[in-house]
Design a protein around this motif. Structure first.
Motif, short mmCIF file in Angstrom:
data_model
loop_
_atom_site.label_atom_id
_atom_site.label_comp_id
_atom_site.label_asym_id
_atom_site.label_seq_id
_atom_site.Cartn_x
_atom_site.Cartn_y
_atom_site.Cartn_z
N ARG A 80 0.77 -0.99 -0.04
CA ARG A 80 0.00 0.07 -0.05
C ARG A 80 0.99 1.32 0.06
O ARG A 80 0.57 2.26 -0.58
CB ARG A 80 -0.87 0.03 1.05
N GLN A 82 3.78 1.52 -1.29
CA GLN A 82 4.44 1.46 -2.78
C GLN A 82 3.46 2.20 -3.67
O GLN A 82 3.78 3.08 -4.29
CB GLN A 82 4.79 0.39 -3.06
N VAL A 83 2.36 1.70 -3.31
CA VAL A 83 1.18 2.35 -4.36
C VAL A 83 0.86 3.93 -3.80
O VAL A 83 0.80 4.53 -4.83
CB VAL A 83 -0.10 1.42 -4.07
N ARG A 84 0.81 4.11 -2.78
CA ARG A 84 0.55 5.84 -2.28
C ARG A 84 1.93 6.43 -2.99
O ARG A 84 1.80 7.54 -3.72
CB ARG A 84 0.73 5.76 -0.87
N THR A 85 3.20 5.91 -2.90
CA THR A 85 4.42 6.65 -3.31
C THR A 85 4.24 7.02 -5.01
O THR A 85 4.51 7.84 -5.47
CB THR A 85 5.64 5.81 -2.83
N LYS A 86 3.65 5.79 -5.56
CA LYS A 86 3.90 5.78 -6.95
C LYS A 86 2.76 6.56 -7.53
O LYS A 86 2.93 7.28 -8.46
CB LYS A 86 3.68 4.26 -7.53
N ASN A 87 1.32 6.62 -6.71
CA ASN A 87 0.43 7.84 -7.10
C ASN A 87 0.99 9.04 -6.86
O ASN A 87 0.74 9.75 -7.91
CB ASN A 87 -0.66 7.32 -6.14
N GLU A 88 1.61 9.39 -5.86
CA GLU A 88 2.48 10.76 -5.73
C GLU A 88 3.13 10.95 -6.85
O GLU A 88 3.10 12.17 -7.51
CB GLU A 88 2.79 10.86 -4.23
N LEU A 90 3.39 9.88 -9.81
CA LEU A 90 2.41 10.07 -11.11
C LEU A 90 1.81 11.38 -11.00
O LEU A 90 1.85 12.26 -12.10
CB LEU A 90 1.43 8.78 -11.11
N GLN A 91 1.28 11.72 -10.03
CA GLN A 91 0.55 13.12 -9.95
C GLN A 91 1.75 14.20 -9.99
O GLN A 91 1.34 15.22 -10.75
CB GLN A 91 -0.15 13.50 -8.75
N LYS A 94 2.57 14.43 -13.73
CA LYS A 94 1.45 14.80 -14.72
C LYS A 94 1.28 16.36 -14.22
O LYS A 94 1.10 17.03 -15.26
CB LYS A 94 0.09 14.21 -14.05
#
Length: 104
Positions: A80, A82-88, A90-91, A94
């Motif tokens: 979780r 890792q997903v949070r870090t990758k989403n950050e 990605l944002q 972007k």
């Protein structure tokens, strides 16, 4: 035509059908044999015993079966994060406007 995969690569095994995990048909057969005083009850009991053995073998070969609930929770928490870090990230990427989204 699409290229064929190399010969040494095997496709992943198909998941077993739902019926393969059901013991109810065998239990039903045992009850029917007992109602009829049939001699087939021993054969059906052996089938049920074999099915239990197959399922035990399948369960013991499942990946992660030896991992404790605490270790599973830790792995889940790490994933979780890792997903949070990758989403950050990605944002963040972007927001840099380096990627143009084509408009149709």
């Amino acid at each position: 035509p699409p290229p064929e995969p190399p010969a040494e690569q095997k496709p992943p095994p198909l998941p077993p059908a739902q019926e393969e995990f059901s013991f109810l048909p065998l239990v039903h057969d045992i009850i029917k044999c007992m109602d009829k005083d049939s001699q087939d009850v021993h054969q059906v009991l052996n089938e049920l015993k074999n099915k239990f053995q197959e399922m035990r073998k399948l369960i013991s070969s499942m990946p992660g079966i030896g991992v404790s609930p605490e270790q599973q929770q830790q792995q889940l928490q790490n994933l979780r994060e890792q997903v949070r870090t990758k989403n950050e990230l990605l944002q963040k990427y972007k927001s840099l406007c380096m990627f143009e989204i084509p408009k149709e």
